[in-house]
Scaffold this active site. Structure first.
Site, mmCIF file in Angstrom:
data_model
loop_
_atom_site.group_PDB
_atom_site.id
_atom_site.type_symbol
_atom_site.label_atom_id
_atom_site.label_comp_id
_atom_site.label_asym_id
_atom_site.label_seq_id
_atom_site.Cartn_x
_atom_site.Cartn_y
_atom_site.Cartn_z
ATOM 1 N N LYS B 118 0.814 -1.221 0.000
ATOM 2 C CA LYS B 118 0.000 0.000 0.000
ATOM 3 C C LYS B 118 0.847 1.270 0.000
ATOM 4 O O LYS B 118 0.487 2.265 -0.609
ATOM 5 C CB LYS B 118 -0.942 -0.003 1.207
ATOM 6 C CG LYS B 118 -1.798 -1.262 1.338
ATOM 7 C CD LYS B 118 -2.672 -1.520 0.125
ATOM 8 C CE LYS B 118 -3.332 -2.883 0.201
ATOM 9 N NZ LYS B 118 -3.841 -3.375 -1.076
ATOM 10 N N GLU B 201 -2.902 8.230 8.134
ATOM 11 C CA GLU B 201 -3.600 9.096 7.183
ATOM 12 C C GLU B 201 -4.607 9.969 7.898
ATOM 13 O O GLU B 201 -5.101 9.611 8.970
ATOM 14 C CB GLU B 201 -4.412 8.223 6.202
ATOM 15 C CG GLU B 201 -3.665 7.788 4.982
ATOM 16 C CD GLU B 201 -4.548 6.949 4.059
ATOM 17 O OE1 GLU B 201 -3.991 6.471 3.074
ATOM 18 O OE2 GLU B 201 -5.742 6.773 4.315
ATOM 19 N N LYS B 202 -4.962 11.095 7.262
ATOM 20 C CA LYS B 202 -6.027 11.931 7.815
ATOM 21 C C LYS B 202 -7.317 11.128 7.760
ATOM 22 O O LYS B 202 -7.605 10.440 6.791
ATOM 23 C CB LYS B 202 -6.168 13.211 6.983
ATOM 24 C CG LYS B 202 -7.395 14.021 7.318
ATOM 25 C CD LYS B 202 -7.100 15.518 7.385
ATOM 26 C CE LYS B 202 -8.286 16.300 7.960
ATOM 27 N NZ LYS B 202 -8.386 16.159 9.439
ATOM 28 N N PHE B 203 -8.089 11.193 8.826
ATOM 29 C CA PHE B 203 -9.348 10.467 8.876
ATOM 30 C C PHE B 203 -10.475 11.373 8.378
ATOM 31 O O PHE B 203 -10.672 12.478 8.888
ATOM 32 C CB PHE B 203 -9.625 10.005 10.304
ATOM 33 C CG PHE B 203 -10.912 9.269 10.432
ATOM 34 C CD1 PHE B 203 -11.114 8.081 9.742
ATOM 35 C CD2 PHE B 203 -11.941 9.764 11.222
ATOM 36 C CE1 PHE B 203 -12.306 7.390 9.847
ATOM 37 C CE2 PHE B 203 -13.132 9.077 11.327
ATOM 38 C CZ PHE B 203 -13.328 7.894 10.639
ATOM 39 N N GLU B 276 -9.406 2.099 -5.896
ATOM 40 C CA GLU B 276 -10.332 2.551 -4.856
ATOM 41 C C GLU B 276 -9.984 3.957 -4.386
ATOM 42 O O GLU B 276 -8.805 4.282 -4.215
ATOM 43 C CB GLU B 276 -10.286 1.593 -3.659
ATOM 44 C CG GLU B 276 -10.751 0.188 -4.011
ATOM 45 C CD GLU B 276 -10.946 -0.715 -2.797
ATOM 46 O OE1 GLU B 276 -11.689 -1.691 -2.918
ATOM 47 O OE2 GLU B 276 -10.337 -0.436 -1.735
ATOM 48 N N GLU B 290 -6.342 2.537 -2.619
ATOM 49 C CA GLU B 290 -5.512 1.392 -2.992
ATOM 50 C C GLU B 290 -6.003 0.844 -4.318
ATOM 51 O O GLU B 290 -7.066 1.228 -4.807
ATOM 52 C CB GLU B 290 -5.563 0.299 -1.923
ATOM 53 C CG GLU B 290 -6.954 -0.278 -1.696
ATOM 54 C CD GLU B 290 -6.968 -1.345 -0.608
ATOM 55 O OE1 GLU B 290 -6.357 -1.110 0.458
ATOM 56 O OE2 GLU B 290 -7.580 -2.391 -0.817
ATOM 57 N N ARG B 294 -7.341 -7.697 -9.053
ATOM 58 C CA ARG B 294 -8.108 -8.926 -9.264
ATOM 59 C C ARG B 294 -9.534 -8.548 -9.637
ATOM 60 O O ARG B 294 -9.876 -7.371 -9.620
ATOM 61 C CB ARG B 294 -8.161 -9.717 -7.972
ATOM 62 C CG ARG B 294 -8.672 -8.845 -6.828
ATOM 63 C CD ARG B 294 -9.042 -9.613 -5.595
ATOM 64 N NE ARG B 294 -8.981 -8.787 -4.399
ATOM 65 C CZ ARG B 294 -9.918 -7.951 -3.970
ATOM 66 N NH1 ARG B 294 -11.026 -7.808 -4.667
ATOM 67 N NH2 ARG B 294 -9.769 -7.243 -2.870
#
Lengths: 164, 451
Positions: B118, B201-203, B276, B290, B294
């Site tokens: 990631k 990461e910022k939430f 995403e 990310e 698949r």
């Protein structure tokens, strides 16, 4: 005298290809082979399956011909019932079943041979990794069920041993 | 390269059935690789042939790369379809297939590698100008995390570098919580992925989950097939997905699509993939989250609105064929919703409950699709995930699709195991769903909070 699965297929092939031959009986020591054939291909196949079942060495009828065998995927392995009093040595993994340590060498075991629980009876190859398969019980090898150098599934019966 | 004659299906459940159906459509034989409890499963019956690869435990069957490759070679397969989950995103499996002379139906090991980590993926996204959620690279100590969190402002989200599915993830609302959150997140990440690396990461408080479906072929063509909105989640597990998103307009769709294609092009992406994004409902900004290398569980909603068969395309691409359509051929028609029918009891914290399906009577009708491996009398094994199937509807618009879904859910009869059907009916009947106000934490905070 020992008769291999290959020998047996050879015999069946000869019977299959010989015209005007209805029935053959071969006795070699304690091995008795009885093959009957009929004009109808379906009936013939069935009859051969039955007769082969009397032989303690094979589990699959020979295929109709090379082209047919090449065109269709191999039949799924017969789900073998382990007869009472017998111990079925099962494949602990999927892979290629080999009766001998390497090509040209003597098989680990033959029918009629006495084995101890720790004895190696075959190897299964998974991606060039050879896994020894041990007998698991003391006894006498009754039947080699799996075909040499073929893919065996997880849990498939490889060899029958008459346990002591 | 010629089209394949025979493909090994290296998966189970509904996706194995889905792959077998796609192969049947293309005239390709299938070999179902099954574990012992799946010997009599629907994929084993539908496939041309099945091979038992190992016992129930996935690490000795569906995750055992060597057994799957040996099964494929031993049955004369030319290619392997990994489905989703299991080995589908293991670069090592893609590589092993290649080295064994098998075609892995999915991207190259290099593409999986660069997107699978990631942190590496986020860096690539930044390099091609795709925005990411403000945050850090790999964190070494709690002090590093504190420094970054102070810069971007609380609340922050701690995430596993190798992560996915919400494991190794923690919301941290103040500096005092950081050290203990890092410890537990690292432990969870280590257990789940064998890698304890974290980043922060910022939430985003009012986040929606938006993802873009892409397809790339071996001739350099990459297209996107619009977005899916998977905001109805519980603990980061998607439950309801729809296409198109009710909050995305044509202009934003093009921007998201362009960003996804840029990213895919950068790693020479071949096959089906999903990029995403987190969508901030307040600022209407989107951030790269990310990339999944698949086919996704929720791919059918894209198929319903685009009329394209994604699994057939995957196989054709793997065989070296060019994409059968161009970007300009893609138009979205109507609206599609998917509900995941899980053998879970929503009234008991979504506890999975296997059992024998004494009744399995799926919904049917115009615009209704079921992707499932279940049948009446099917014994749901306790060893794998609880997905029984997916109910997918297609309607003229979102309201029509919602109405059809409620109708279909009401007529879907399952006995022998609890299912998420009653839960889905609650969500679809809720004003927040109708008004598209659902965020990724809505199920836990609003729906389950008020029950």
């Amino acid at each position: 005298m020992e008769i291999s699965q290959q020998d047996l297929h050879q015999i069946l092939k000869i019977v299959d290809e010989t015209e005007n031959l209805a029935e053959v009986q071969i006795t070699l020591g304690d091995l008795r082979l009885h093959v009957r054939r009929f004009a109808q291909p379906d009936e013939r196949r069935e009859a051969m399956t039955q007769s082969v079942a009397e032989v303690p060495m094979t589990r699959r009828p020979p295929r109709g011909g090379e082209s047919a065998a090449a065109a269709t995927p191999p039949a799924p392995p017969t789900k073998l019932e382990v007869p009472p009093g017998m111990h079925g040595i099962r494949a602990p993994m999927l892979g290629t079943f080999y009766r001998a340590p390497s090509p040209g060498e003597k098989p680990f075991v033959e029918v009629g041979q006495r084995v101890k629980a720790d004895d190696t009876i075959a190897v299964i190859e998974v991606m060039k990794l050879f896994n020894s398969i041990s007998a698991g019980v003391d006894g006498v090898v009754d039947r080699i069920v799996a075909n040499d150098a073929t893919l065996v599934e997880y849990g498939e019966v490889l060899v029958l041993v008459k346990a002591d | 390269m010629a089209m394949f004659n025979r493909i090994l299906v290296a998966n189970r459940g509904e996706i194995a059935v889905r792959v077998i159906r796609a192969c049947q459509q293309l005239g390709i034989d299938t070999v179902a690789a099954v574990s012992e409890p799946d010997r009599d499963s629907l994929p084993a019956r539908l496939a041309t042939k099945s091979v038992c690869i190992g016992p129930a435990r996935a690490t000795e069957s569906y995750l055992k790369a060597e057994a799957l490759v040996a099964a494929a070679l031993g049955t004369g397969c030319q290619a392997v379809h990994p489905g989703y989950g299991f080995l589908s995103e293991r670069a090592s499996f893609s590589r092993l297939c290649k080295e064994s002379g098998l075609v892995f139906i999915g991207p190259s090991p290099e593409a999986i590698d660069s997107m699978g980590n990631k942190i590496a993926a986020v860096r690539i996204a930044q390099e091609v100008g795709v925005p990411r959620v403000p945050g850090s690279g790999r964190l070494e100590t709690a002090n590093d995390a504190r420094r970054v969190a102070a810069e971007i402002g609380y609340p922050v989200l701690l995430k596993a570098a190798a992560g996915g599915g919400g494991r190794g993830m923690r919301i941290v609302r103040s500096e005092s919580e950081i050290a203990s959150a890092m410890e537990s997140a690292a432990a969870e990440a280590g257990a789940a992925f064998g890698d304890t690396a974290l980043y922060v990461e910022k939430f985003i408080e009012r986040a929606r989950h938006i993802e873009i479906q892409i397809l790339g072929d071996s001739h350099g063509n990459i297209v996107h097939l619009g977005e899916r909105d998977c905001s109805t989640q519980r603990r980061h597990q998607k439950l309801i997905e729809e296409a198109p998103s009710p909050v995305i307009d044509e202009e934003l769709r093009n921007r998201l699509g362009t960003a996804a294609i840029k990213l895919a092009r950068r790693v020479n992406y071949q096959g089906a993939g999903t990029v995403e994004f987190v969508f901030d409902s307040d600022s209407r900004n989107f951030y790269f989250l990310e990339m999944n290398t698949r086919i996704q569980v929720e791919h059918p909603v894209t198929e319903m609105v685009t009329g394209r068969d994604l699994v057939v395309e995957q196989i054709r691409i793997a065989a070296g064929e060019p994409l059968s359509f161009k970007q300009s051929d893609i138009t979205l028609i109507g609206h599609s919703i998917e509900c995941r029918i899980n053998a879970e009891d929503a009234t008991r914290n979504f506890m999975p409950r296997p059992g024998v399906l004494t009744t399995w009577q799926p919904a049917s009708g115009d615009g209704v699709r079921i992707d499932s491996h279940c049948y009446p009398g099917y014994k749901v094994p306790p060893y794998y995930d609880s997905l029984l199937g997916k109910l997918i509807v297609h309607g003229a618009n979102r309201l029509d699709a919602t109405r059809r879904m409620i109708e279909a859910l009401s007529h879907f009869k399952v006995e022998g195991a609890p299912t998420t059907i009653p839960f889905h009916l609650q969500v679809l009947g809720h004003d927040d769903f109708k008004a598209a106000r659902v965020t990724t934490r809505w199920v836990e905070e609003t729906l389950l909070g008020t029950l």
